[in-house]
Design an enzyme around this catalytic site. Structure first.
Site, mmCIF file in Angstrom:
data_model
loop_
_atom_site.group_PDB
_atom_site.id
_atom_site.type_symbol
_atom_site.label_atom_id
_atom_site.label_comp_id
_atom_site.label_asym_id
_atom_site.label_seq_id
_atom_site.Cartn_x
_atom_site.Cartn_y
_atom_site.Cartn_z
ATOM 1 N N CYS A 94 29.203 25.409 45.354
ATOM 2 C CA CYS A 94 29.930 24.133 45.477
ATOM 3 C C CYS A 94 29.257 23.240 46.517
ATOM 4 O O CYS A 94 29.244 23.559 47.704
ATOM 5 C CB CYS A 94 31.379 24.431 45.866
ATOM 6 S SG CYS A 94 32.353 22.992 46.332
ATOM 7 N N CYS A 97 31.461 22.024 49.368
ATOM 8 C CA CYS A 97 31.742 23.158 50.264
ATOM 9 C C CYS A 97 30.589 23.372 51.237
ATOM 10 O O CYS A 97 30.792 23.579 52.437
ATOM 11 C CB CYS A 97 31.965 24.439 49.468
ATOM 12 S SG CYS A 97 33.361 24.409 48.342
#
Length: 171
Positions: A94, A97
């Site tokens: 991600c 993230c």
């Protein structure tokens, strides 16, 4: 193709922050109605040096259930520490993230001894994600003794994260 679909669904852009729950003080987890928040004389409130070190502690599902939150099918859950914590639900694939990771580690160092910072890889803890309704990442969950957890979805800026943390601690 399936992986691409999952990536698009699971990961939101960095500007998708939602911290309304922090500002309004509302609980944002699905467990709100069945959570129990009682003090127990048997509570596991012991803190390790690692937890108070200012470092981010990686958790597995097992660690989470043993050390952080007691889960009871009838009564819900209970946070087991005496110090507030933040849990970052993330995945290595991600991008938001990974872009938030340095900020999370920096703030963890700055709040050394005051707040515990955990991280949970969603790919390795789907049961915990389901328990707290984690549908997008990154998602942050803020826990404190005898309070409902507060959820923040998206990758906040350093200022937004610091303000959300300060607001949570102040209540």
């Amino acid at each position: 193709m399936l992986l691409l679909s999952a990536l698009l669904i699971a990961c939101k852009p960095q500007n998708a922050n939602t911290n309304d729950d922090l500002q309004s003080g509302k609980d944002s987890t699905q467990q709100a109605s069945s959570s129990y928040l009682t003090d127990s004389e048997e509570e596991n409130s012991s803190l390790s040096e690692e937890e108070l070190s200012g470092k981010v502690v990686a958790l597995t599902s097992h660690d989470f259930r043993q050390k952080v939150v007691e889960v009871d099918p009838v009564n819900g859950f209970r946070y087991m520490k005496n110090v507030p914590c933040v849990i970052d639900f993330y995945a290595n694939w991600c991008r938001p993230c990974m872009s938030f990771k340095p900020t999370y580690h920096k703030i963890a160092e700055q709040y050394k001894g005051q707040v515990i910072f955990y991280q949970i890889d969603v790919d390795k803890a789907q049961d915990i994600c389901s328990l707290f309704g984690i549908q997008s990442i990154p998602t942050l969950l803020f826990f404190d003794k005898n309070r409902q957890p507060v959820k923040m979805v998206g990758a906040p800026s350093e200022e937004e994260f610091r303000q959300a943390l300060e607001d949570f601690i102040a209540k």
